[in-house]
Design a protein around this motif. Structure first.
Motif: not given
Length: 229
Positions: A18-46
């Motif tokens: 739980l800790a490993v997968i949850g943390s990996v998910w969180g890191l991806l949301e923080m880094a990749l999700g934040g980046f896609l939001h910053a560049i206004h990527f159209a398909n960020q949700g998908a």
């Protein structure tokens, strides 16, 4: 001899998984999700929804415990304040709160649908595809309800027709992504489980050290980026 033949001896610790997968998910949301939001990527949700579903499917395939999936979302959502620090946004802004709630709703939806289809998913690809679609769609519906009730984003200002249109336009790409990523994540967890179990049995100290290091690294990386920003 394949040590995986002894399931009791090779049981993978649920809490650590739980800790490993949850943390990996969180890191991806923080880094990749934040980046896609910053560049206004159209398909960020998908993109982010598909990744989330694949990680939750890996967890489910390993642990067989859908009731614990919402905890993955809570762990992942805990990383969102780092996005605010790194990308220069207020911690309690919609930039943090809205996606954090959406992440938790994704996990709640996945856990609920997976609980219903748990046995069928173990045997049938169609059940996995169905679960991925329904989980992706339900996650958006739950977020829409929460956002409407608590006044998040544009949802309170939309009439019922506008809400339904937004749910379909944002939820359908996530649901379609889920049909692929859930099956992929489920099979990745299923076929990786024997190797993971053997690794734990043959090298228990290394297994725990590596797992702990992965969790710590996921939390340290954004903290370092924040300090360096």
């Amino acid at each position: 001899m394949n040590t995986y033949l002894n399931p009791e001896k090779n049981r993978i610790p649920t809490g650590l998984t739980l800790a490993v997968i949850g943390s990996v998910w969180g890191l991806l949301e923080m880094a990749l999700g934040g980046f896609l939001h910053a560049i206004h990527f159209a398909n960020q949700g998908a993109v982010m929804g598909g990744l989330a579903i694949s990680l939750m499917a890996i967890f489910l395939s390993i642990t067989k415990k859908p009731a614990l999936v919402p905890l993955l979302g809570i762990i992942a959502a805990s990383f969102k304040p780092f996005s605010a620090f790194i990308f220069g946004e207020p911690v309690f802004s919609a930039y943090v709160i809205n996606p954090a709630i959406a992440i938790i709703m994704e996990a709640v939806a996945f856990g609920a649908i997976a609980f219903i289809f748990k046995k069928a998913m173990e045997k049938h690809l169609f059940a996995q595809i169905t679960t991925g679609f329904l989980a992706g769609a339900l996650g958006i519906v739950l977020y829409a309800v929460i956002a409407s009730v608590f006044g998040l984003g544009k949802w309170p200002m939309l009439d019922m027709a506008g809400k339904l249109d937004t749910i379909v336009s944002t939820g359908l790409p996530v649901a379609l992504a889920g049909t692929i990523t859930l099956a992929a994540g489920y099979y990745l967890g299923k076929f990786g489980m024997p190797k993971l179990a053997n690794f734990k049995t043959n090298y228990p100290r290394l297994y725990y050290v590596t797992s702990a290091a992965a969790v710590v690294s996921c939390w340290v990386i954004p903290a370092v980026f924040h300090l360096g920003a």
